[in-house]
Design an enzyme around this catalytic site. Structure first.
Site, mmCIF file in Angstrom:
data_model
loop_
_atom_site.group_PDB
_atom_site.id
_atom_site.type_symbol
_atom_site.label_atom_id
_atom_site.label_comp_id
_atom_site.label_asym_id
_atom_site.label_seq_id
_atom_site.Cartn_x
_atom_site.Cartn_y
_atom_site.Cartn_z
ATOM 1 N N LYS A 11 0.824 -1.208 0.000
ATOM 2 C CA LYS A 11 0.000 0.000 0.000
ATOM 3 C C LYS A 11 0.865 1.268 0.000
ATOM 4 O O LYS A 11 2.086 1.195 0.165
ATOM 5 C CB LYS A 11 -0.942 -0.034 1.202
ATOM 6 C CG LYS A 11 -1.953 -1.179 1.128
ATOM 7 C CD LYS A 11 -2.855 -1.187 2.344
ATOM 8 C CE LYS A 11 -3.827 -2.337 2.326
ATOM 9 N NZ LYS A 11 -4.684 -2.344 3.541
ATOM 10 N N PHE A 59 -15.141 2.295 7.834
ATOM 11 C CA PHE A 59 -13.795 2.657 7.398
ATOM 12 C C PHE A 59 -13.643 2.711 5.877
ATOM 13 O O PHE A 59 -12.590 3.111 5.365
ATOM 14 C CB PHE A 59 -12.755 1.692 7.980
ATOM 15 C CG PHE A 59 -12.938 0.260 7.558
ATOM 16 C CD1 PHE A 59 -12.463 -0.204 6.336
ATOM 17 C CD2 PHE A 59 -13.581 -0.643 8.397
ATOM 18 C CE1 PHE A 59 -12.632 -1.524 5.950
ATOM 19 C CE2 PHE A 59 -13.750 -1.968 8.030
ATOM 20 C CZ PHE A 59 -13.277 -2.406 6.794
ATOM 21 N N ARG A 87 -0.333 -14.593 4.271
ATOM 22 C CA ARG A 87 -1.133 -13.982 5.343
ATOM 23 C C ARG A 87 -0.426 -14.107 6.701
ATOM 24 O O ARG A 87 -0.470 -13.190 7.518
ATOM 25 C CB ARG A 87 -2.530 -14.572 5.363
ATOM 26 C CG ARG A 87 -3.313 -14.098 4.115
ATOM 27 C CD ARG A 87 -4.752 -14.440 4.148
ATOM 28 N NE ARG A 87 -5.485 -13.809 5.234
ATOM 29 C CZ ARG A 87 -5.923 -12.553 5.246
ATOM 30 N NH1 ARG A 87 -5.665 -11.750 4.229
ATOM 31 N NH2 ARG A 87 -6.622 -12.092 6.272
ATOM 32 N N THR A 93 -4.481 -7.896 10.535
ATOM 33 C CA THR A 93 -4.841 -6.613 9.926
ATOM 34 C C THR A 93 -4.983 -5.520 10.982
ATOM 35 O O THR A 93 -4.813 -4.348 10.681
ATOM 36 C CB THR A 93 -6.156 -6.716 9.126
ATOM 37 O OG1 THR A 93 -7.176 -7.191 9.994
ATOM 38 C CG2 THR A 93 -6.006 -7.630 7.938
ATOM 39 N N ARG A 104 3.213 -6.437 9.272
ATOM 40 C CA ARG A 104 2.415 -5.397 9.942
ATOM 41 C C ARG A 104 2.918 -5.135 11.357
ATOM 42 O O ARG A 104 2.919 -3.995 11.823
ATOM 43 C CB ARG A 104 0.946 -5.785 9.945
ATOM 44 C CG ARG A 104 0.316 -5.743 8.557
ATOM 45 C CD ARG A 104 -1.147 -6.137 8.614
ATOM 46 N NE ARG A 104 -1.751 -6.153 7.300
ATOM 47 C CZ ARG A 104 -2.369 -7.197 6.777
ATOM 48 N NH1 ARG A 104 -2.474 -8.332 7.450
ATOM 49 N NH2 ARG A 104 -2.912 -7.124 5.573
ATOM 50 N N ASN A 114 -2.531 -0.078 7.167
ATOM 51 C CA ASN A 114 -1.716 -1.206 7.632
ATOM 52 C C ASN A 114 -0.697 -1.740 6.627
ATOM 53 O O ASN A 114 -0.212 -2.845 6.772
ATOM 54 C CB ASN A 114 -2.610 -2.327 8.168
ATOM 55 C CG ASN A 114 -3.436 -2.991 7.092
ATOM 56 O OD1 ASN A 114 -3.124 -2.931 5.908
ATOM 57 N ND2 ASN A 114 -4.505 -3.638 7.511
ATOM 58 N N HIS A 117 -1.817 -5.535 1.702
ATOM 59 C CA HIS A 117 -3.037 -6.321 1.488
ATOM 60 C C HIS A 117 -2.607 -7.681 0.974
ATOM 61 O O HIS A 117 -1.707 -7.780 0.136
ATOM 62 C CB HIS A 117 -3.952 -5.663 0.456
ATOM 63 C CG HIS A 117 -5.058 -6.562 0.024
ATOM 64 N ND1 HIS A 117 -6.246 -6.654 0.715
ATOM 65 C CD2 HIS A 117 -5.131 -7.454 -0.995
ATOM 66 C CE1 HIS A 117 -7.007 -7.562 0.122
ATOM 67 N NE2 HIS A 117 -6.351 -8.050 -0.920
#
Length: 149
Positions: A11, A59, A87, A93, A104, A114, A117
């Site tokens: 991100k 959100f 993951r 998350t 993260r 965060n 993705h």
């Protein structure tokens, strides 16, 4: 074990904080094979398609604003149980639950931003890969070192 291809998006915060190489290397060191990569600015329509399942959540507007605020890196990784492995590497998350040692846990500052993705299922991976890549974007190759991971 299932051999899978999964989608990952680094991100805007990853690019803004100059962490692309460091985050990308986490996936590579676990033996995942990079098969596609794009640096792009996500438009609002694509962001809304990507995050359609969150449309009614409070959100959602800030998520769309964040994803469209600066470039992202779209990635496709292939490997054994790639979806689950990615993951796990990403961590929770929710930043306050992300364990140290996860992407993260080590780099995310807020849950709303965060930094990464990752597809959560084979169906999501297929949908997200198709949203960001075309067939000619993928490079199929055999990593000669794959057996060492």
């Amino acid at each position: 074990m299932a051999f899978e291809t999964t989608f990952v998006m680094l991100k805007p915060g990853v690019l803004q904080r100059r962490l692309v190489g460091e985050v990308l290397s986490r996936f590579e060191r676990k033996g995942l094979v990079l098969t596609a990569l794009r640096l792009l600015c996500v438009d609002t329509a694509t962001a809304e398609l990507h995050y359609a399942e969150h449309r009614e959540k409070p959100f959602y507007p800030s998520l769309i604003a964040y994803i469209t605020s600066a470039p992202v890196v779209a990635l496709a990784f292939k490997g054994e149980n790639a979806i689950s492995l990615v993951r796990t590497l990403c961590g929770s998350t929710r930043v306050e639950h992300a364990q140290p040692g996860t992407i993260r846990g080590d780099f995310a500052l807020r849950t709303t931003t965060n930094i990464v993705h990752a597809s959560d299922s084979p169906e999501s991976a297929a949908r997200e890969l198709a949203l960001y890549f075309s067939a000619q974007d993928f490079v199929e190759w055999r990593d000669g070192n794959y057996d060492f991971f």
